[in-house]
Enzyme design. Structure first.
Site, PDB file in Angstrom:
ATOM      1  N   HIS A  35       0.833  -1.235  -0.116  1.00  0.00           N
ATOM      2  CA  HIS A  35      -0.152  -0.054  -0.120  1.00  0.00           C
ATOM      3  C   HIS A  35       0.973   1.203   0.046  1.00  0.00           C
ATOM      4  O   HIS A  35       0.716   2.162  -0.820  1.00  0.00           O
ATOM      5  CB  HIS A  35      -0.850  -0.009   1.251  1.00  0.00           C
ATOM      6  CG  HIS A  35      -1.688   1.097   1.399  1.00  0.00           C
ATOM      7  ND1 HIS A  35      -2.910   1.117   1.060  1.00  0.00           N
ATOM      8  CD2 HIS A  35      -1.334   2.468   1.695  1.00  0.00           C
ATOM      9  CE1 HIS A  35      -3.539   2.304   1.492  1.00  0.00           C
ATOM     10  NE2 HIS A  35      -2.618   3.200   1.897  1.00  0.00           N
ATOM     11  N   GLU A  36       1.778   1.149   0.791  1.00  0.00           N
ATOM     12  CA  GLU A  36       2.670   2.442   1.003  1.00  0.00           C
ATOM     13  C   GLU A  36       3.580   2.508  -0.148  1.00  0.00           C
ATOM     14  O   GLU A  36       3.945   3.642  -0.626  1.00  0.00           O
ATOM     15  CB  GLU A  36       3.723   2.402   2.353  1.00  0.00           C
ATOM     16  CG  GLU A  36       2.531   2.607   3.589  1.00  0.00           C
ATOM     17  CD  GLU A  36       1.754   3.500   3.762  1.00  0.00           C
ATOM     18  OE1 GLU A  36       2.197   4.857   3.128  1.00  0.00           O
ATOM     19  OE2 GLU A  36       0.702   3.333   4.145  1.00  0.00           O
ATOM     20  N   HIS A  57       1.976   4.374  -2.834  1.00  0.00           N
ATOM     21  CA  HIS A  57       2.072   5.742  -2.893  1.00  0.00           C
ATOM     22  C   HIS A  57       3.472   6.284  -3.276  1.00  0.00           C
ATOM     23  O   HIS A  57       3.409   7.188  -4.045  1.00  0.00           O
ATOM     24  CB  HIS A  57       2.064   6.342  -1.390  1.00  0.00           C
ATOM     25  CG  HIS A  57       0.734   6.223  -0.796  1.00  0.00           C
ATOM     26  ND1 HIS A  57      -0.315   6.644  -1.244  1.00  0.00           N
ATOM     27  CD2 HIS A  57       0.378   5.620   0.406  1.00  0.00           C
ATOM     28  CE1 HIS A  57      -1.421   6.548  -0.537  1.00  0.00           C
ATOM     29  NE2 HIS A  57      -1.154   5.699   0.494  1.00  0.00           N
TER      30      HIS A  57
END
Length: 172
Positions: free
Chosen positions: A49-50, A53
């Protein structure tokens, strides 16, 4: 320390509650070994998820500095700010998009394994991973700080107002 504590509690809950509930009748070593794998896959999902980004940030000329996992999830830090509301939106939306894609992938794997009469305990683990990634993706879209949805709202307000800081205050 927080991530280690969360991992321990998560492993215990998978081994003692989730997996035996999904597929009773296996020996404890099966539940515990799959619980460890499930916990590692969940932590990997948080990192993914990170990284979502961070990857989109790099494509939008924003330099990732570090990714931190903590007791409530993760946080990607950047050296500089996005230059446009569109870049802010893309960078922010990438994390939940990764989580939702993982939810679909784990759900598809659970369905596929179940369709070929695969091991119920493995199906249960994959279904759980689908559920938690889906929840992570959807909950992160709630429009409140510090969730991604709050940053998406701020990007929209920035686009409308032309003022990044007023948009962040308005989204908060």
């Amino acid at each position: 320390l927080g991530v280690v504590l969360v991992a321990a509690v998560l492993t215990w809950s998978l081994a003692a509650i989730v997996l035996p509930g999904a597929a009773p009748g296996y020996v404890d070593t099966v539940y515990w070994s799959l619980a460890i794998v499930g916990t590692l896959l969940f932590l990997g999902s948080l990192l993914a998820h990170e990284f979502g980004h961070a990857l989109i940030a790099r494509r939008n000329d924003v330099r990732p500095e570090r990714i931190t996992l903590w007791i409530l999830g993760g946080y990607a830090e950047f050296e500089n700010e996005p230059e446009t509301p569109g870049a802010e939106f893309r960078i922010t939306a990438a994390g939940p998009a990764v989580s939702l894609a993982l939810a679909v992938a784990f759900g598809g794997a659970a369905w596929g394994l179940g369709a070929v009469d695969g091991s119920p305990v493995h199906v249960g683990l994959l279904a759980w991973l689908s559920l938690v990634n889906g929840a992570l993706g959807v909950l992160n879209l709630l429009p409140g700080a510090p969730l991604d949805g709050g940053r998406i709202l701020a990007a929209g307000l920035w686009k409308l107002s032309g003022d990044r800081y007023a948009a962040r205050i308005g989204a908060a």
